[in-house]
Design a protein around this motif. Structure first.
Motif, PDB file in Angstrom:
ATOM      1  N   ARG A 182       0.828  -1.201   0.000  1.00  0.00           N
ATOM      2  CA  ARG A 182       0.000   0.000   0.000  1.00  0.00           C
ATOM      3  C   ARG A 182       0.866   1.257   0.000  1.00  0.00           C
ATOM      4  O   ARG A 182       1.927   1.293   0.613  1.00  0.00           O
ATOM      5  N   ASN A 183       0.391   2.282  -0.705  1.00  0.00           N
ATOM      6  CA  ASN A 183       0.866   3.652  -0.482  1.00  0.00           C
ATOM      7  C   ASN A 183      -0.293   4.599  -0.740  1.00  0.00           C
ATOM      8  O   ASN A 183      -1.431   4.154  -0.951  1.00  0.00           O
ATOM      9  N   THR A 184      -0.027   5.886  -0.737  1.00  0.00           N
ATOM     10  CA  THR A 184      -1.109   6.869  -0.839  1.00  0.00           C
ATOM     11  C   THR A 184      -1.790   6.869  -2.193  1.00  0.00           C
ATOM     12  O   THR A 184      -2.819   7.521  -2.377  1.00  0.00           O
ATOM     13  N   HIS A 185      -1.236   6.147  -3.170  1.00  0.00           N
ATOM     14  CA  HIS A 185      -1.783   6.171  -4.525  1.00  0.00           C
ATOM     15  C   HIS A 185      -2.391   4.836  -4.955  1.00  0.00           C
ATOM     16  O   HIS A 185      -2.812   4.703  -6.105  1.00  0.00           O
ATOM     17  N   GLY A 186      -2.430   3.865  -4.048  1.00  0.00           N
ATOM     18  CA  GLY A 186      -3.080   2.615  -4.397  1.00  0.00           C
ATOM     19  C   GLY A 186      -2.562   1.446  -3.594  1.00  0.00           C
ATOM     20  O   GLY A 186      -1.709   1.592  -2.703  1.00  0.00           O
TER      21      GLY A 186
END
Length: 349
Positions: free
Chosen positions: A310-314
């Protein structure tokens, strides 16, 4: 060019009387004609006298509204400079003539240094005079946060530059030129603002790279006028790639043995990891959750292990199946008959 023709009379010493014999007479006439040809060849002596006029260069670039100094040298003289540009001053010396002209016109002007010594055949040397203005400003338009794997529009603007046909605009990334544009066919006169568009494909290696635009007015060796835009430092981002899971030592483990699962994915910013493990599995997690470890496997560790990046973009997922055995061995039962081998089902004892 002056041509001097000199006629020199040379007495003939080739002919001498001989006795009247047919062969001798024939030879005499042959020699006589040869001598006449040689005499005629030596009669004409051509001399040349050339007058030369030479300017220091064939093109001069001058800032608009300023004075250009034009120089020429000559061998005969007198000489003069002729141009539609207004003369300011004239300077003379031994076999040279200089003049200052005011360059207050955008049109390319011709200045000619002419030798006046021969009114029928003027010797001359021409110089083209061009006015220029370096860019007053150069800007770059590019977002500071860009998604990886996609094209993004970058725009360079060059303000109030002339002549446009001599302009070169470069896009620079990390100190290296990645795009250049020229305008050799743009013959507009006067100052103009020019815009260049460039689609940049952004990748992870572009993260924290500096981008800027460079405008170069090409006026000859050593005369380039260079203006640079401010730099833009970009940050790239992208959702995590599909994770890869590596297993050590293997996906089939005997009861009581240990095993390790490691999850790895690319993303910007760097992804964090989350594991879904079988309900009865007791695992040890690494600091960043990228690795899980079983110290002593049992039947509760059988099943599917899922890693999520996971990261802030998906977010993306991947899974791995583990099989825990009880240490039993598998054997094959075979009945060996004379000259025939029969394969039988494999049974676990």
């Amino acid at each position: 060019m002056r041509v001097e023709v000199t006629i020199r009379a040379q007495p003939s010493r080739c002919y001498r009387p001989v006795e009247s014999h047919t062969a001798a007479v024939t030879m005499v006439w042959t020699i006589k004609h040869l001598c006449l040809l040689l005499q005629m060849w030596g009669i004409f002596h051509i001399g040349k006298s050339e007058c030369e006029v030479q300017s220091l260069s064939d093109m001069v670039f001058v800032p608009f509204g300023e004075v250009a100094l034009l120089n020429c040298s000559y061998t005969c003289g007198p000489v003069t400079w002729k141009s539609r540009l207004r003369k300011i001053n004239t300077y003379t010396g031994p076999n040279w003539l200089s003049t200052e002209v005011l360059v207050d016109d955008w049109e390319t002007s011709e200045a000619v240094c002419i030798d006046l010594s021969n009114s029928e055949n003027f010797t001359q040397s021409k110089v083209l005079v061009k006015a220029y203005v370096p860019p007053s400003n150069v800007t770059i338009d590019l977002n500071e946060e860009l998604e990886e794997g996609k094209f993004h529009l970058l725009q360079c603007r060059v303000y109030d530059v002339a002549p446009v046909e001599h302009l070169l605009v470069s896009v620079v990334r990390g100190g290296k030129e990645i795009q250049r544009s020229t305008f050799k066919e743009d013959l507009r006169q006067g100052k103009h603002t020019v815009m260049v568009r460039y689609d940049v494909m952004v990748s992870r290696r572009d993260n924290l790279q500096d981008f800027y635009c460079l405008a170069t007015l090409q006026l000859g060796t050593g005369l380039e006028q260079v203006v640079q835009s401010p730099s833009v430092t970009i940050r790239t981002y992208g959702p995590p790639s599909v994770p890869s899971i590596t297993v050590a030592p293997s996906s089939t483990i005997k009861s009581g043995d240990s095993f390790t699962l490691t999850c790895q994915a690319d993303g910007s910013p760097d992804p964090i990891y989350h594991w879904n493990v079988p309900p009865g599995a007791v695992m040890t997690y690494s600091q960043k959750n990228s690795t899980v470890k079983c110290s002593r496997a049992d039947s509760g560790h059988n099943g599917t292990y899922q890693c999520e990046a996971r990261n802030t973009h998906g977010r993306t997922r991947s899974h791995q199946v583990m099989r825990i055995t009880n240490g039993e061995t598998c054997t094959s039962l075979a009945a060996i008959l004379f000259f025939t081998a029969i394969l039988v089902p494999t049974l676990c004892i």
